[in-house]
Scaffold this motif. Structure first.
Motif, PDB file in Angstrom:
ATOM      1  N   LEU A 601       0.841  -1.189   0.000  1.00  0.00           N
ATOM      2  CA  LEU A 601       0.000   0.000   0.000  1.00  0.00           C
ATOM      3  C   LEU A 601       0.877   1.240   0.000  1.00  0.00           C
ATOM      4  O   LEU A 601       1.934   1.263   0.641  1.00  0.00           O
ATOM      5  CB  LEU A 601      -0.916   0.016   1.230  1.00  0.00           C
ATOM      6  CG  LEU A 601      -1.688  -1.271   1.538  1.00  0.00           C
ATOM      7  CD1 LEU A 601      -2.473  -1.121   2.839  1.00  0.00           C
ATOM      8  CD2 LEU A 601      -2.616  -1.637   0.388  1.00  0.00           C
ATOM      9  N   GLY A 602       0.436   2.269  -0.707  1.00  0.00           N
ATOM     10  CA  GLY A 602       1.211   3.505  -0.738  1.00  0.00           C
ATOM     11  C   GLY A 602       0.307   4.722  -0.794  1.00  0.00           C
ATOM     12  O   GLY A 602      -0.735   4.708  -1.468  1.00  0.00           O
ATOM     13  N   TYR A 603       0.693   5.764  -0.077  1.00  0.00           N
ATOM     14  CA  TYR A 603      -0.030   7.035  -0.158  1.00  0.00           C
ATOM     15  C   TYR A 603       1.000   8.153  -0.152  1.00  0.00           C
ATOM     16  O   TYR A 603       1.989   8.097   0.583  1.00  0.00           O
ATOM     17  CB  TYR A 603      -1.001   7.222   1.012  1.00  0.00           C
ATOM     18  CG  TYR A 603      -1.951   8.373   0.780  1.00  0.00           C
ATOM     19  CD1 TYR A 603      -3.132   8.175   0.079  1.00  0.00           C
ATOM     20  CD2 TYR A 603      -1.649   9.661   1.219  1.00  0.00           C
ATOM     21  CE1 TYR A 603      -4.005   9.219  -0.170  1.00  0.00           C
ATOM     22  CE2 TYR A 603      -2.513  10.727   0.969  1.00  0.00           C
ATOM     23  CZ  TYR A 603      -3.698  10.494   0.276  1.00  0.00           C
ATOM     24  OH  TYR A 603      -4.543  11.539   0.014  1.00  0.00           O
ATOM     25  N   THR A 612       4.524   4.021   2.665  1.00  0.00           N
ATOM     26  CA  THR A 612       4.254   2.716   2.077  1.00  0.00           C
ATOM     27  C   THR A 612       4.171   1.669   3.183  1.00  0.00           C
ATOM     28  O   THR A 612       4.775   1.818   4.248  1.00  0.00           O
ATOM     29  CB  THR A 612       5.337   2.299   1.066  1.00  0.00           C
ATOM     30  OG1 THR A 612       6.612   2.266   1.731  1.00  0.00           O
ATOM     31  CG2 THR A 612       5.400   3.272  -0.094  1.00  0.00           C
ATOM     32  N   LEU A 613       3.423   0.616   2.920  1.00  0.00           N
ATOM     33  CA  LEU A 613       3.292  -0.494   3.854  1.00  0.00           C
ATOM     34  C   LEU A 613       3.329  -1.789   3.065  1.00  0.00           C
ATOM     35  O   LEU A 613       2.493  -2.019   2.184  1.00  0.00           O
ATOM     36  CB  LEU A 613       1.978  -0.398   4.639  1.00  0.00           C
ATOM     37  CG  LEU A 613       1.670  -1.591   5.560  1.00  0.00           C
ATOM     38  CD1 LEU A 613       2.702  -1.674   6.687  1.00  0.00           C
ATOM     39  CD2 LEU A 613       0.262  -1.482   6.135  1.00  0.00           C
ATOM     40  N   PRO A 636       6.260  -1.037   7.424  1.00  0.00           N
ATOM     41  CA  PRO A 636       5.916   0.345   7.072  1.00  0.00           C
ATOM     42  C   PRO A 636       7.175   1.181   6.824  1.00  0.00           C
ATOM     43  O   PRO A 636       8.200   0.998   7.476  1.00  0.00           O
ATOM     44  CB  PRO A 636       5.157   0.846   8.302  1.00  0.00           C
ATOM     45  CG  PRO A 636       5.675   0.000   9.429  1.00  0.00           C
ATOM     46  CD  PRO A 636       6.021  -1.329   8.833  1.00  0.00           C
ATOM     47  N   ARG A 637       7.062   2.103   5.864  1.00  0.00           N
ATOM     48  CA  ARG A 637       8.190   2.962   5.518  1.00  0.00           C
ATOM     49  C   ARG A 637       7.685   4.386   5.311  1.00  0.00           C
ATOM     50  O   ARG A 637       6.666   4.608   4.632  1.00  0.00           O
ATOM     51  CB  ARG A 637       8.877   2.464   4.249  1.00  0.00           C
ATOM     52  CG  ARG A 637      10.034   3.330   3.776  1.00  0.00           C
ATOM     53  CD  ARG A 637      10.563   2.865   2.441  1.00  0.00           C
ATOM     54  NE  ARG A 637      11.592   3.763   1.963  1.00  0.00           N
ATOM     55  CZ  ARG A 637      12.858   3.422   1.756  1.00  0.00           C
ATOM     56  NH1 ARG A 637      13.257   2.193   1.984  1.00  0.00           N
ATOM     57  NH2 ARG A 637      13.732   4.301   1.302  1.00  0.00           N
ATOM     58  N   PHE A 638       8.417   5.353   5.870  1.00  0.00           N
ATOM     59  CA  PHE A 638       8.059   6.761   5.758  1.00  0.00           C
ATOM     60  C   PHE A 638       9.230   7.501   5.112  1.00  0.00           C
ATOM     61  O   PHE A 638      10.334   7.507   5.663  1.00  0.00           O
ATOM     62  CB  PHE A 638       7.754   7.368   7.127  1.00  0.00           C
ATOM     63  CG  PHE A 638       6.670   6.639   7.885  1.00  0.00           C
ATOM     64  CD1 PHE A 638       5.353   7.033   7.784  1.00  0.00           C
ATOM     65  CD2 PHE A 638       6.985   5.556   8.698  1.00  0.00           C
ATOM     66  CE1 PHE A 638       4.352   6.365   8.481  1.00  0.00           C
ATOM     67  CE2 PHE A 638       6.002   4.875   9.389  1.00  0.00           C
ATOM     68  CZ  PHE A 638       4.675   5.278   9.283  1.00  0.00           C
ATOM     69  N   ASP A 639       8.975   8.098   3.949  1.00  0.00           N
ATOM     70  CA  ASP A 639       9.971   8.936   3.274  1.00  0.00           C
ATOM     71  C   ASP A 639       9.507  10.376   3.347  1.00  0.00           C
ATOM     72  O   ASP A 639       8.464  10.732   2.776  1.00  0.00           O
ATOM     73  CB  ASP A 639      10.137   8.514   1.814  1.00  0.00           C
ATOM     74  CG  ASP A 639      10.999   7.277   1.659  1.00  0.00           C
ATOM     75  OD1 ASP A 639      12.170   7.335   2.039  1.00  0.00           O
ATOM     76  OD2 ASP A 639      10.483   6.259   1.167  1.00  0.00           O
TER      77      ASP A 639
END
Length: 707
Positions: A601-603, A612-613, A636-639
């Protein structure tokens, strides 16, 4: 030699008479007088017409830089579509402009530069006729300026940052544009839709008014200083403090041949690997990410196949510090390329690991239009070591060597590609059945892909500096796929794919087979869907735990058969929220059942934040003693990209199989081109009860100094 397909497409480049300012504004006289590359051809969704979205490119140069300015016009007003300002973005998820240069016009190797519509940079090295290694990084500057009806990309590429042959006045070049709102990919020189726009077989020509200027003295010195601490909570030891210095150097022996040196290299800022749930019987592969090993990496890393690599650079420095190293790589002339690498590691007293030297030689000769033949020698040598002298420590090999020869086929139009190779290893105490033979051939058109591959790996073949997870087998692997193209409707193309891989031992007794039948739909909005069925057969060659969790093992020689089915879907990229999923359900070892579901998943809050997850769930139902086993992998990833020079990334990975939670955060400030300040924080936790296993903090400063 066959003539290049798009040799009629020419862009003439003239030397600038005034200073070019990189500001995204086309107000210099040189830009007004430069020749224009426009009237792009559509590549996707179809390659039978000119592009709907207009793009115009101009180029010039001076004594120091190659300049490019691109006007990316919009058909419909509205916001651009990008993930973030992160470098080397995902191509298919960003409105972007990218160009590809082939300085030797050999249609095999080159460089790629570009940006997305928000200004995030893209750069990489091209190899194998159009594959891009985006880990390659060098000095250059660019600006993107946005307007209501267009966006403009302007860049300066220093001649010192690329490799080219002195005196050549024709380079291969192509320009690529992706507009997600229009779901259109286009190129200046036309490229068939089945190939990437990076395909150097389809470049046009960049015609210089004079030979490109000599880059002159081209020596770069890249020192680093580092401070940090590590704390192991399992052993209850005091924190270990780190104070390191080291340096890399790049020396251009010619405009196309480079010498890289490193002393006491450190790779603590390298992004962590993305974890997977491991249900495989063989070692998994994780790609090289360390910068020193990446320039001209194709000379070393692309010898062989995905699962037959005589050289894999991640074997160097695995759990042991590197003292120093050197690499000579590049092109001798239009037909010859060379790669020589020598690395020296330190001793590890705790395990008795001796100092070791790793030496690699690769020599490549161009043949015909785009084919080549390559020789490789790999040598791993333990220094001042007597195996078995200390009986309290593990025994290591005195040496391991590999010698290989490989022919790479690539036709002028890229329809025929293939490879044939031979390898032999040399290890003390191992002889006979210590060689490898493998070959493949693939035919690719707009509708058809027909391929054949076979492999033989002897039972005594040994590549200690390579990645060969399996030996003592013969593999036969045919593949066929076909695409139908409806004249209208939401579906752009659809068709079946059949792939079957058979494994035999040296007596031609079958030990494995996976037969795979799929049907795939490609939609005009770039979303895709695939459904598949498969049949598997495995005869175990050694004991194996089908959960890889240490419960028990299935016996050598036991035979296992099962059927399974699954689906894959990737959503269209035009939305701020994107997603994809895969499913698998069916049989497993020991007449068991396995269910696997993954979701990505991405937003994006464009252009500054991308979330993204990645999630994977496995349910494995087996007889006792395994019973029912569940594995979760959640990442989960946070850029957060404040600018295209300041990046903050947080990546969390919960791995149920390994009983570990990994937290990796990295702040990167690119305060000057190719010069960085890194702050990296890493934690590993036990998930239940939640407690810290180990913790590390590193501050690292690098500076790229052109001498």
């Amino acid at each position: 030699m066959a003539q290049k397909k798009n040799s009629a497409f020419e862009l003439h480049i003239k030397k600038a008479i005034a200073t070019i300012t990189i500001d995204g504004v086309m107000d210099e006289t040189d830009w007004q007088q430069a020749e224009v590359a426009g009237n792009f051809f559509m590549v996707l969704p179809m390659d039978t017409s000119h592009a709907k979205v207009p793009t115009e490119v101009r180029m010039t140069y001076d004594a120091q830089n190659l300049y490019i300015i691109t006007v990316c016009n919009l058909v419909k007003p509205g916001p651009y579509m990008v993930e973030s300002l992160r470098r080397d973005f995902a191509f298919g998820k960003n409105d972007n402009f990218i160009f590809f240069i082939d300085p030797f016009d050999d249609r095999t190797n080159g460089f790629t530069f570009g940006a997305n519509a928000a200004g995030a940079q893209w750069d990489g090295a091209l190899y194998n006729g159009g594959s891009a290694d985006l880990s390659w990084d060098n000095k250059w500057t660019s600006v993107v300026k946005n307007y209501d009806d267009k966006w403009v990309f302007e860049a300066a590429i220093p001649f010192k940052s690329i490799r080219y042959k002195k005196g050549i006045t024709t380079w291969g070049i192509n320009f690529s544009r992706l507009d997600i709102k229009e779901a259109e990919k286009s190129a200046w020189a036309p490229v068939p839709r089945q190939f990437p726009t990076a395909s150097l077989a389809y470049t046009g020509n960049l015609i210089w008014d004079a030979a490109p200027p000599d880059a002159g003295t081209n020596v770069s010195f890249i020192p680093y200083v580092l401070g940090g601490l590590n704390k192991n909570f399992d052993t209850h030891t005091k924190p270990e403090y780190r104070k390191d210095i080291g340096a890399d150097a790049k020396i251009a022996l010619t405009s196309s041949l480079n010498l890289d040196l490193t002393i006491n290299p450190d790779f603590s800022q390298v992004e962590v690997d993305k974890q997977v749930t491991n249900l495989d019987r063989f070692e998994l592969f994780f790609p090289e990410r360390r910068q020193f090993f990446l320039e001209n990496a194709d000379m070393f890393a692309n010898f062989g196949y995905t699962s037959i690599r005589p050289f894999f650079s991640r074997r160097i420095g695995l759990g042991v510090p590197i003292n120093y190293g050197a690499r000579l790589s590049g092109s001798i002339d239009k037909n010859w390329r060379i790669g020589i690498m020598d690395m020296q590691t330190k001793t590890v007293d705790a395990t008795g690991l001796p100092a070791q030297n790793f030496a690699v030689l690769a020599l490549q000769r161009r043949l015909f239009a785009r084919s080549n033949i390559k020789l490789m020698l790999v040598n791993k040598q333990s220094i001042n070591y007597q195996p078995g002298k200390d009986t309290t420590k593990p025994t290591y090999s005195l040496y391991n060597r590999n010698l290989g020869l490989e022919y790479n086929l690539a036709s002028a139009n890229n329809k025929w590609t293939g490879k044939a190779m031979m390898l032999k290893s040399f290890t003390p105490g191992k002889s006979n059945n210590d060689f490898v033979h493998a070959a493949n051939l693939q035919y690719t058109t707009k509708k058809w892909i027909v391929a054949w591959q076979h492999e033989y790996v002897g039972k005594n073949y040994n590549a200690e500096v390579g990645y060969v997870p399996r030996n003592n087998y013969i593999k036969l692997n045919p593949q066929v796929s076909y695409l139908f193209f409806p004249k209208k409707g939401k579906v752009l193309s659809h068709g079946p794919l059949v792939n079957s891989a058979y494994y035999f031992n040296e007596n031609f007794h079958q030990t494995d087979n996976e037969s795979f039948l799929a049907y795939k739909f490609n939609y005009r909005k770039q979303n895709t869907f695939m459904a598949w069925v498969a049949h598997d057969y495995v005869e175990l060659l050694k004991p194996f735990d089908p959960t890889n969790s240490g419960k028990d093992t299935l016996a050598t020689g036991t035979q296992h058969r099962w059927n399974a089915w699954g689906t894959e879907y990737v959503s269209k990229p035009q939305k701020l929220f994107t997603y994809g999923f895969t499913t698998r359900y069916g049989g497993y070892y020991a007449d068991g059942k396995r269910l696997n579901i993954t979701a990505d998943l991405g937003y994006r809050f464009q252009p500054f934040v991308s979330i993204t997850l990645s999630t994977s769930y496995n349910n494995i139902d087996l007889p006792k003693p395994w019973g029912n086993t569940n594995f979760w992998l959640i990442g989960p990833r946070f850029d957060i990209t404040m600018t295209n020079k300041l990046f903050f990334t947080t990546f969390v990975q919960y791995n149920d199989q390994q009983k570990n939670i990994n937290l990796n955060t990295r702040l990167q400030w690119r305060y000057k081109p190719a010069s960085d300040l890194f702050l990296v924080y890493t934690d590993n936790y036990y998930p239940a009860p939640l407690s810290v296993r180990n913790r590390a903090l590193v501050l690292k400063f690098t500076y790229w100094w052109n001498m």
